[in-house]
Design a protein around this motif. Structure first.
Motif, PDB file in Angstrom:
ATOM      1  N   ARG A   1     -36.616  15.764   5.849  1.00  0.00           N
ATOM      2  CA  ARG A   1     -36.125  14.429   5.742  1.00  0.00           C
ATOM      3  C   ARG A   1     -35.017  14.241   6.216  1.00  0.00           C
ATOM      4  O   ARG A   1     -34.615  13.388   7.127  1.00  0.00           O
ATOM      5  CB  ARG A   1     -36.161  13.495   4.385  1.00  0.00           C
ATOM      6  CG  ARG A   1     -35.807  12.505   4.271  1.00  0.00           C
ATOM      7  CD  ARG A   1     -36.993  11.392   4.529  1.00  0.00           C
ATOM      8  NE  ARG A   1     -37.649  11.147   3.515  1.00  0.00           N
ATOM      9  CZ  ARG A   1     -38.730  10.522   3.528  1.00  0.00           C
ATOM     10  NH1 ARG A   1     -39.367   9.887   4.724  1.00  0.00           N
ATOM     11  NH2 ARG A   1     -39.663  10.316   2.493  1.00  0.00           N
TER      12      ARG A   1
ATOM     13  N   ASN B   1     -33.758  12.948  10.873  1.00  0.00           N
ATOM     14  CA  ASN B   1     -32.853  11.911  11.566  1.00  0.00           C
ATOM     15  C   ASN B   1     -32.060  12.238  12.658  1.00  0.00           C
ATOM     16  O   ASN B   1     -31.440  13.503  12.346  1.00  0.00           O
ATOM     17  CB  ASN B   1     -32.166  11.373  10.169  1.00  0.00           C
ATOM     18  CG  ASN B   1     -31.110  10.115  10.458  1.00  0.00           C
ATOM     19  OD1 ASN B   1     -30.631  10.208  11.560  1.00  0.00           O
ATOM     20  ND2 ASN B   1     -30.978   9.339   9.497  1.00  0.00           N
ATOM     21  N   THR B   2     -32.078  11.838  13.555  1.00  0.00           N
ATOM     22  CA  THR B   2     -31.261  12.269  14.966  1.00  0.00           C
ATOM     23  C   THR B   2     -29.712  12.542  14.638  1.00  0.00           C
ATOM     24  O   THR B   2     -29.270  13.467  14.841  1.00  0.00           O
ATOM     25  CB  THR B   2     -31.425  11.492  16.066  1.00  0.00           C
ATOM     26  OG1 THR B   2     -33.010  11.201  16.262  1.00  0.00           O
ATOM     27  CG2 THR B   2     -30.747  12.057  17.216  1.00  0.00           C
TER      28      THR B   2
ATOM     29  N   LEU C   1     -28.172  12.611  11.658  1.00  0.00           N
ATOM     30  CA  LEU C   1     -27.955  13.791  10.475  1.00  0.00           C
ATOM     31  C   LEU C   1     -28.296  15.159  11.249  1.00  0.00           C
ATOM     32  O   LEU C   1     -27.376  16.101  10.852  1.00  0.00           O
ATOM     33  CB  LEU C   1     -28.862  13.424   9.383  1.00  0.00           C
ATOM     34  CG  LEU C   1     -28.278  12.144   8.649  1.00  0.00           C
ATOM     35  CD1 LEU C   1     -29.112  12.072   7.290  1.00  0.00           C
ATOM     36  CD2 LEU C   1     -26.890  12.304   8.135  1.00  0.00           C
ATOM     37  N   ARG C   2     -29.155  15.329  11.916  1.00  0.00           N
ATOM     38  CA  ARG C   2     -29.449  16.635  12.400  1.00  0.00           C
ATOM     39  C   ARG C   2     -28.119  16.950  13.521  1.00  0.00           C
ATOM     40  O   ARG C   2     -27.873  18.167  13.551  1.00  0.00           O
ATOM     41  CB  ARG C   2     -30.832  16.413  13.524  1.00  0.00           C
ATOM     42  CG  ARG C   2     -31.100  17.754  13.968  1.00  0.00           C
ATOM     43  CD  ARG C   2     -32.600  17.735  14.946  1.00  0.00           C
ATOM     44  NE  ARG C   2     -32.696  16.793  15.796  1.00  0.00           N
ATOM     45  CZ  ARG C   2     -33.636  16.036  15.398  1.00  0.00           C
ATOM     46  NH1 ARG C   2     -34.532  15.823  14.637  1.00  0.00           N
ATOM     47  NH2 ARG C   2     -33.763  14.989  16.473  1.00  0.00           N
TER      48      ARG C   2
END
Length: 67
Positions: A30, A34-35, A37-38
Motif C-alpha cells: 500500500r 503511492n508514487t 511515498l515510494r
C-alpha cells in the motif's frame, strides 16, 4: 490512575504492533504503491551510506560467477 493509563497505553501499543506485523506485506504494498511515498522511501534509503554502497555494489558489479 496513572498506572492504569500506562497499562492501557502498553496494551494499545501491543495490539497495534501485532496488527502491523500481521499485515506488514499488505502495508508495504500500500505504501510503495503511492508514487510520492515510494519516492520518499527510496530517497531516504539512498541517504544512508551503508545501504547506498551495498545497492551500488550490487547494481554496478561485474558478472557474478554462476556454478
Amino acid at each position: 490512575m496513572n498506572m492504569l493509563k500506562k497499562l492501557v497505553s502498553v496494551f494499545l501499543l501491543s495490539i497495534t504492533g501485532f496488527y502491523v506485523y500481521q499485515n506488514r506485506y499488505r502495508l508495504m504494498n500500500r505504501i510503495l504503491g503511492n508514487t510520492i511515498l515510494r519516492r520518499f522511501a527510496v530517497s531516504s534509503l539512498m541517504g544512508i551510506p551503508g545501504i547506498r554502497q551495498k545497492i551500488f555494489q550490487s547494481v554496478f558489479s561485474g558478472p557474478s560467477e554462476i556454478r
